[in-house]
Design an enzyme around this catalytic site. Structure first.
Site, PDB file in Angstrom:
ATOM      1  CE1 TYR A  73      71.216   1.757 -24.799  1.00  6.91           C
ATOM      2  CE2 TYR A  73      69.745   2.841 -23.236  1.00  6.91           C
ATOM      3  CZ  TYR A  73      70.092   1.728 -23.990  1.00  6.91           C
ATOM      4  OH  TYR A  73      69.320   0.613 -23.929  1.00  6.91           O
ATOM      5  NE  ARG A 116      71.200  13.916   1.294  1.00  9.61           N
ATOM      6  CZ  ARG A 116      70.496  12.930   1.840  1.00  9.61           C
ATOM      7  NH1 ARG A 116      69.188  12.961   1.782  1.00  9.61           N
ATOM      8  NH2 ARG A 116      71.093  11.933   2.449  1.00  9.61           N
ATOM      9  CG  HIS A 170      77.709  10.869  -3.617  1.00 10.34           C
ATOM     10  ND1 HIS A 170      77.778  11.881  -2.685  1.00 10.34           N
ATOM     11  CD2 HIS A 170      76.417  10.850  -4.031  1.00 10.34           C
ATOM     12  CE1 HIS A 170      76.600  12.452  -2.557  1.00 10.34           C
ATOM     13  NE2 HIS A 170      75.746  11.844  -3.368  1.00 10.34           N
TER      14      HIS A 170
END
Length: 748
Positions: A126, A36, A82
């Site tokens: 968007y 991570r 993931h």
């Protein structure tokens, strides 16, 4: 149907709590460190970034193809590779696209991806994105068995364990992350400089850190700025893998005509949000912590332009900018902690040379694996070409076998000595391909492959050839990111500069004369100019109030106020209320109780030492610098005994060598100043002994000049007593009646 009726508590394992907890926490910690938070030294990526780019590659989001919605990419990443939150994945993707966050962006974003002011990106529904050429270079070779692949979390797909490309991403783009018990912080660098250093390491694997720094000058931030550390400091940081870099904004002076000017900041330090920087500087102005700065304006568009206006044209530009470097984020420290996962997935702190060497070693492994993969492809193709040539030479017989035999493959294999793959390839050929079977073309392709095969075999058998090939490949990549290109040109200047000096407050305040007036009830004001002190006594006061202390000062002065409780308070002369009206209660400026009387007020610059004495006749000398307080609460200097209060504060003249003391009992004593103790805090020593009453006044003077006092009256005459022998005695004596004509109020 049988049911399990066993008690679940039968399966509980009895174990010490600390060992059970430590084992489980260790698993979590290792997961956080390796999967991570820490980047891999070989490709500089964390798993989330690697999976993002891999998913975008699968969606064919190449630099020349159309953009696709980020929601599509995020969906693929969390669905296939993931299994974490969509927002964290999108945040990682946004950072890969921000030109002010990444030196070499890996994602080409279209839409609102946030800005340097600190505004967030638009939602992923968007925005659109595709890969950049940098990302393509980083993933180059994934189809050539250059790295290992592993199954995805659900076993339905596969993903690369790391990327093989010839782009030094770890150091070029940097990284930051917080794991469990460790963290990483790597600033970005210039790719061309890194590649030059890597080429040097290919020829000299045992090169020193100093040799690497001949190529890598220092960090190269996407936001530019100036690294002002010394070469020694930079070298130490890179040699240990730990340290920090002092980064300053880039600024210049703009002449406004008629002697006026303004400072314009065009580049700000890496990681600083412009919006918060403007707020920070505006706060300095509002809090009057930087009196020489009048205004700050943000005139930025696509380029940064922060305008700083001085209070007056007489302000020194260097003083102003040095003050801002100290007080604001126009200068920051960017940490270096080169903590990465090595080739064995073990976290460790590396030096710059070690990190570059590890990347170069990885590239040699990739080169060999790609060569072996290509050799396998060549061998497979040459096997088929041999079969095609046999088929061409015996085309009529091959066609006859196919037309007449139910199982043509074994017949062809037996008759022409073909392998299973060759026979299968011939049988799978389309009829239209038969016209392309031309012996010359087939032999030409086979010879070309044989030549390439020989070259690759020679490459794999010779380390010298591998080094030459690696340098040639790196040089091609360097040409794409060279200093002459828009993306590759160095943005951060490395220029040593001294630490920002601490500018005294006096240097920031315009020096102007003032007359300070303190009333009996503790109202204070400062009139402009040095007015006649006699006029201060006739100034307006509130009803029942009157003049107490008045003196001349400068706006740059610090004023010392002494209270009866022995505490000293410090007032800034430039912060005093104006001379119009009655002023303000001094107790609003400091934390002074209403019932505590004020003993004295004077500028700190009056004298280097002060004589302080309590009403019981005890006192001492104190350095003026020791009574200056930094806070509103003041500083306890005199600690009067029970029932006593601080009575007086007197500045010590430069040549004063004696002290004169007079008590309420009208007895005067003169003794050498050398008999007085010099303390920073305390009760002091007994100046004069009293049977009844206490101290009335004390003064220091030059013995040779005698003792003078005002006689009163309108003419303001003074009287001097030259022969002081009758009053001279040891400190702590009772004294005797003062000279004839001494004031009746027992004041010197």
């Amino acid at each position: 149907m049988a049911t399990d009726l066993s008690d679940p508590f039968d399966h509980i394992v009895d174990a010490p709590f600390d060992s059970a907890l430590s084992e489980r926490y260790l698993v979590y910690a290792m997961s956080t460190i390796t999967a991570r938070s820490l980047p891999d030294v070989r490709d500089g990526l964390k798993p989330v970034h690697r999976r993002l780019l891999w998913a975008m590659r699968g969606l064919k989001l190449n630099p020349n193809d159309a953009y696709k919605k980020c929601a599509r990419v995020v969906g693929d990443v969390i669905g296939k590779y993931h299994p974490h939150g969509d927002q964290s994945v999108y945040d990682a993707m946004v950072r890969l696209a921000q030109t002010f966050a990444l030196r070499y962006p890996l994602v080409d974003g279209q839409g609102n991806f946030g800005n340097i002011d600190g505004d967030n990106a638009a939602a992923y529904r968007y925005t659109e994105a595709r890969l950049t050429q940098v990302a393509i270079d980083l993933m180059d070779g994934l189809d050539e068995d250059s790295v290992d692949f592993r199954p995805t979390y659900n076993g339905e797909d596969h993903e690369p364990e790391l990327f093989p490309g010839l782009f030094p991403n770890l150091l070029a783009n940097g990284a930051s992350g917080i794991a469990v018990g460790m963290a990483t912080s790597i600033p970005p660098h210039n790719a061309a400089e890194l590649i030059d250093a890597a080429i040097m390491l290919i020829d000299q694997p045992n090169a020193s850190d100093a040799q690497v720094l001949e190529h890598v000058r220092g960090p190269d931030f996407p936001t530019g700025g100036i690294v002002v550390d010394s070469p020694t400091s930079i070298a130490d940081s890179y040699a240990t893998g730990r340290g920090s870099f002092r980064v300053r904004a880039k600024w210049g002076l703009e002449d406004q005509g008629r002697g006026t000017w303004q400072i314009v900041v065009t580049e700000i330090p890496y990681g600083v949000q412009k919006g918060k920087l403007i707020e920070q500087i505006a706060g300095l102005i509002n809090d009057k912590k930087l009196p020489i700065l009048a205004d700050v304006r943000d005139e930025s568009d696509s380029e940064i332009r922060i305008v700083l206006e001085p209070r007056a044209r007489t302000v020194d530009p260097d003083t102003l900018i040095e003050s801002l470097f100290r007080l604001s984020d126009l200068e920051v420290r960017v940490p270096l902690n080169l903590n990465v996962l090595d080739a064995q997935r073990t976290p460790r702190v590396m030096s710059l040379r070690q990190a570059l060497s590890a990347w170069v070693d990885h590239q040699f492994i990739v080169l060999r694996r790609r060569s072996e993969h290509r050799l396998q492809k060549i061998a497979d193709r040459m096997e088929l070409l041999e079969g095609y040539i046999i088929a061409f030479l015996n085309l009529d017989r091959v066609i006859a076998i196919i037309r007449t035999e139910d199982e043509p493959k074994p017949v062809m294999m037996a008759e022409f000595g073909l392998t299973d793959r060759q026979a299968e390839a011939i049988l799978n050929m389309r009829l239209r391909a038969l016209r392309k079977l031309e012996e010359m073309e087939l032999r030409k392709e086979r010879d070309a492959l044989a030549k390439e095969q020989a070259e690759l075999q020679a490459l794999l058998s010779s380390e010298a050839r591998q080094r030459t090939r690696m340098k040639r490949d790196l040089t091609k990549v360097r040409d794409r990111y060279g200093p002459e290109t828009a993306l590759g040109a160095r943005r951060t200047v490395v220029a040593e500069a001294a630490p920002a000096r601490e500018i005294p407050l006096e240097a920031m305040i315009e020096r102007e004369p003032i007359t300070v007036i303190l009333s009996q009830r503790g109202w204070i004001r400062a009139m402009k100019g040095h007015a006649e002190l006699a006029s201060a006594e006739t100034a307006k006061f509130k009803e029942g109030d009157g003049p107490f202390i008045a003196f001349h000062a400068q706006t740059t002065d610090k004023l010392l106020l002494a209270a009866e409780n022995g505490r000293f308070y410090t007032l800034a002369a430039d912060k005093l209320p104006g001379g119009r009206g009655f002023g303000e209660p001094v107790r609003l400026l400091i934390d002074l109780d209403g019932g505590t009387g004020i003993v004295g007020l004077l500028p700190a610059s009056t004298a280097p030492k002060l004589l302080v004495a309590a009403s019981d006749g005890r006192g001492f000398l104190v350095k003026t610098e020791d009574v200056i307080a930094e806070t509103r609460k003041g500083k306890q200097v005199v600690t009067p005994r029970s029932g006593a209060v601080l009575k007086l504060v007197r500045p010590l003249g430069g040549e004063d060598d004696y002290v004169a003391v007079i008590g309420d009992n009208r007895k005067m004593l003169v003794f050498p100043i050398a008999e007085l103790a010099e303390l920073a805090r305390g009760q002091g020593v007994q100046l004069q002994r009293y049977r009844d009453g206490g101290l009335s006044d004390a003064v220091t003077f030059r013995f040779a000049d005698g003792l003078s006092w005002r006689m009163g009256g309108e003419q303001g005459r003074t009287r001097t007593e030259s022969d002081l022998a009758p009053w001279c005695a040891a400190r702590g004596a009772a004294g005797r009646m003062p000279p004839v004509g001494f004031p009746r109020d027992n004041r010197f």
